[in-house]
Design an enzyme around this catalytic site. Structure first.
Site, mmCIF file in Angstrom:
data_model
loop_
_atom_site.group_PDB
_atom_site.id
_atom_site.type_symbol
_atom_site.label_atom_id
_atom_site.label_comp_id
_atom_site.label_asym_id
_atom_site.label_seq_id
_atom_site.Cartn_x
_atom_site.Cartn_y
_atom_site.Cartn_z
ATOM 1 N N GLU A 260 0.819 -1.206 0.000
ATOM 2 C CA GLU A 260 0.000 0.000 0.000
ATOM 3 C C GLU A 260 0.866 1.275 0.000
ATOM 4 O O GLU A 260 1.795 1.396 0.797
ATOM 5 C CB GLU A 260 -0.947 -0.013 1.214
ATOM 6 C CG GLU A 260 -1.841 1.214 1.344
ATOM 7 C CD GLU A 260 -2.706 1.465 0.118
ATOM 8 O OE1 GLU A 260 -3.294 0.508 -0.399
ATOM 9 O OE2 GLU A 260 -2.782 2.627 -0.333
ATOM 10 N N THR A 304 -6.135 2.730 -5.152
ATOM 11 C CA THR A 304 -5.915 1.285 -5.029
ATOM 12 C C THR A 304 -6.729 0.509 -6.066
ATOM 13 O O THR A 304 -6.216 -0.411 -6.717
ATOM 14 C CB THR A 304 -6.329 0.780 -3.639
ATOM 15 O OG1 THR A 304 -5.489 1.376 -2.668
ATOM 16 C CG2 THR A 304 -6.199 -0.732 -3.523
HETATM 17 C C1 GP9 Z 1 -8.914 0.254 1.412
HETATM 18 C C2 GP9 Z 1 -7.646 0.397 0.686
HETATM 19 C C3 GP9 Z 1 -7.275 1.841 0.442
HETATM 20 O O1 GP9 Z 1 -9.599 -0.930 1.344
HETATM 21 O O2 GP9 Z 1 -7.465 -0.459 -0.341
HETATM 22 O O3 GP9 Z 1 -7.551 2.357 -0.804
HETATM 23 P P1 GP9 Z 1 -6.900 3.739 -1.305
HETATM 24 O O4 GP9 Z 1 -7.385 4.834 -0.392
HETATM 25 O O5 GP9 Z 1 -5.417 3.608 -1.237
HETATM 26 O O6 GP9 Z 1 -7.369 3.902 -2.693
HETATM 27 MN MN MN Z 2 -3.884 2.452 -2.113
#
Ligand code: GP9
Ligand code: MN
Length: 720
Positions: A260, A304
């Site tokens: 992430e 994401t």
């Molecule tokens: C939440 C995570 C965050 O489930 O995948 O998503 P993002 O804010 O990075 O798009």
């Molecule tokens: Mn993300």
């Protein structure tokens, strides 16, 4: 006295109108608090919640006030009330089964993902649902007994206009309240839960209706010539696999680790002399890893979800908003899980410690052909185990083992981490890494959460090795998008040996690099790859490594290992980078010097122009494919369209164990291969949270019991 005053009031048009508005407000609030798990936290969010039914209720109900004749006006108002109550009740029932709200397509039975309400859903009715109906009966009785009388006086038109206008004003106010707490609420639409939490259930349905109508219009205009344009492009653009690489990971499990918000600059970076991510660095520098030094994220507002989409479909996200949220429920996908399953019998699963509804994953994953989705409801989401976006990474990896070991091999498994997400907070007990000192707390703590993520991945790798999965797997790691935004890069500059005073768009763009590593145990010819590429290129690359022909798929990316790989990396805003140049808003920068080329030679100007045309064409064809849902007209050779109705993520553990039992001695799961025993003992973690929960998780029965107890506490996950 009071009673007769009330009676008199209720017997006026305004009195009856107010009564229905009040009752509907009350019912909605009760449902919000009792039936839905909206993750409401703090005074502000509760205040918005209490407020949100008022505006839309006033607006819808005010339609009846335009009818001059009293009796029809009363009747219409009452019908709207009943219809709205029914919608609320259906949503309650639907939510019990799907933990989601009914979209317009579900209501009218057009949804491909969800069956909608069935007789079994109505079996979920509870006595408390009577609240939805009992008031209707009371109102009828009140009129029948003349406790409330009709008011026959006509209502001046301007009063009706006044109510509607006031309601519109309130809607605007409500939207502002929502945007203050959750910026880009409508433009990004992260989660249907959020729309309901901030704007209300009616506003959600209304908004969804407008969007659906718009999508349907665009879709109805789609023709086969639109598809041909896309096909012409992708077929011409196709890059043949590199024969040295084709099939080198054939038959291996594929484990994808989503890092992430992880940017490339963290790799090999030292803060105060200490490596931030020592384990990922060692992987990056390992000869069994194909590590990409010039790999860029290409996400738009869908963050994401855009990364996931590009990685698994090789099609871009949308210009605005998230493809997953906006179109993901109804679009046709030809994605990694389905392709791997159909060509080589892979099973597939996603492990993610946030709610399944976030980014609409619980619908989209079905369209991608994911067999199992282990979202927060499958994990122990005790508040101590959570960070801003769900389960802490060390716990996600550890707690997934009881499911992972049951998957039939080969499997395609994706782990989506969350600890290294803005605002980069972490419990003190989870780290001893010292933050940076730039004065911007999110820049400073970014290194701390990245360090934690690094440790989590290391623990998981240690487990993979010990349990034996490692040798039989290809492990893919990628950063989804930036963690430090352009505006904060000025603070970051000094840590990168640069100065904020000379910082340019060129520097911002270069920082869009994210890690992309393909670790194949046993390979010795890996190492750092210099070719330029991005998230759009991952799918053809991986499929070729797995020995799967991609020539008949519609994919915008090209295999990173191919001699014909296209090294022009497009960003969603039409900027792009090539191995030599970076083009931002039409300005050309030289990659070697970072200096802007204000007077390019004619040859260079032409070259950039043609690259820019290609980028624009590619993005607009991808948009046309997505917006018009063109893949529904196209079936690649040997591919069977995915039927999302085949998947149900309610009882994944039950499903995998049942399959394992049915297969008996031919089951290929790690658990079966391990003599029908868990491998959790192979996992070593220093996560303090595990000391308390670890002990009972060693056998099957406790795994299933933890599932049922966990689902009720999953509400605490939604902390956004
Ligand atoms: C939440 C995570 C965050 O489930 O995948 O998503 P993002 O804010 O990075 O798009
Ligand atoms: Mn993300």
């Amino acid at each position: 006295m009071f009673l007769s005053k009330t009676r008199n009031f209720l017997s006026t048009r305004w009195g009856f109108f107010s009564l229905l508005v009040f009752l509907f407000w009350l019912k909605t609030i009760l449902v919000y608090l009792i039936d839905f798990r909206l993750g409401v936290e703090g005074f502000y969010q509760y205040a918005v919640l209490l407020f949100n039914p008022i505006a839309t209720t006033l607006l819808f109900f005010s339609a009846s006030l335009y009818i001059k004749r009293p009796i029809p006006s009363y009747l219409v108002l009452f019908m709207i009330y009943i219809a709205n109550s029914a919608l609320l009740l259906f949503n309650v029932i639907y939510y019990r089964e799907f933990t989601d709200f009914m979209t317009i397509n579900v209501i009218f039975g057009y949804s491909s993902v969800s069956e909608g309400l069935s007789s079994s859903s109505f079996a979920l009715l509870k006595p408390q649902d009577l609240i939805m109906l009992i008031d209707i009966i009371f109102i009828i009785v009140a009129f029948a007994t003349r406790f409330i009388k009709f008011d026959k006086k006509p209502l001046p038109q301007r009063q009706a206009v006044a109510v509607s206008s006031f309601a519109l004003l309130l809607i605007f106010f409500n939207l502002t309240l929502g945007e203050i707490n959750r910026p880009q609420l409508l433009s990004r639409t992260f989660d249907r839960n959020y729309l309901v939490k901030y704007l209300g259930i009616d506003a959600f349905t209304f908004y969804d209706g407008i969007k659906t109508a718009k999508n349907n219009r665009v879709r109805s205009e789609a023709s086969s010539s639109d598809l041909n344009k896309v096909l012409n492009f992708t077929q011409k653009h196709y890059a043949k696999p590199n024969s040295q690489m084709y099939g080198i990971a054939k038959g291996k499990n594929i484990i994808v680790i989503h890092l992430e918000s992880f940017q490339q600059f963290l790799i090999n970076y030292r803060l105060n002399g200490k490596e931030v991510t020592p384990f990922l660095n060692s992987l990056y520098n390992d000869k069994s890893t194909y590590s990409f030094a010039n790999f860029f994220n290409q996400v738009g507002q869908g963050k994401t979800s855009d990364a996931e989409n590009m990685l698994e479909t090789s099609v871009y996200g949308l210009q605005q908003g998230s493809l997953f949220s906006a179109l993901g429920t109804d679009n046709t996908f030809q994605g990694a899980p389905a392709i791997l399953n159909q060509t080589q019998g892979y099973s597939s699963a996603v492990f993610h410690g946030n709610k399944g509804s976030f980014w609409n994953r619980n619908s989209v994953y079905k369209n991608l052909g994911y067999q199992y989705f282990f979202d927060s409801s499958y994990f122990n989401t005790d508040s101590n185990n959570l960070t801003e976006y769900g389960l802490k990474d060390k716990l996600l990896f550890h707690d997934s083992v009881k499911y992972l070991e049951r998957l039939q091999q080969p499997f395609y498994a994706k782990f989506i981490t969350v600890s290294n997400h803005f605002p980069y907070t972490i419990d003190q007990k989870n780290t001893d890494f010292k933050a940076a000192d730039t004065g911007d707390s999110s820049v400073d703590n970014y290194f701390v959460t990245a360090h934690y993520l690094d440790q989590s991945v290391k623990e998981f790798f240690d487990y993979l090795k010990k349990s034996g999965l490692y040798n039989n797997s290809m492990i893919v790691l990628y950063g989804d998008h930036y963690g430090i935004s352009n505006s904060r890069n000025l603070k970051l500059a000094s840590l990168l040996g640069k100065s904020s005073s000379t910082w340019t768009d060129f520097d911002n763009t270069q920082l869009q690099r994210v890690p992309f590593m393909i670790h194949i145990p046993g390979q010795k010819n890996g190492g750092i790859q210099q070719q330029y590429g991005g998230e759009i290129d991952v799918l053809p690359t991986l499929l070729h490594l797995a020995g799967i022909d991609t020539s008949s798929y519609i994919q915008f990316g090209t295999d990173l290992f191919s001699k014909q790989h296209d090294q022009v990396v497009a960003f969603r805003n039409e900027n792009f980078v090539t191995p030599n140049y970076t083009v931002v808003d039409g300005n050309i920068y030289d990659n070697k010097t970072g200096v802007q080329i204000t007077h390019p030679s004619t040859a260079l100007a032409n070259k950039i122009k043609s690259e820019s045309n290609k980028v624009n064409t590619e993005l607009s064809l991808s948009d046309s494919l997505n917006n018009k849902n063109l893949l529904r007209f196209y079936i690649p050779n040997g591919f069977t369209p995915v039927d999302p109705k085949n998947y149900n993520y309610k009882n994944d553990f039950g499903q995998i164990t049942k399959l394992q039992q049915q297969l008996g001695t031919s089951s290929t799961s790690l658990w079966s291969r391990n003599g029908n025993k868990t491998t959790i003992d192979d996992y070593t973690s220093d996560a303090p949270e595990l000391n308390t929960t670890d002990s009972n998780e060693k056998n099957e029965s406790s795994a299933s019991s933890s599932i049922s107890t966990n689902s009720s506490s999953s509400s605490s996950v939604d902390k956004r």
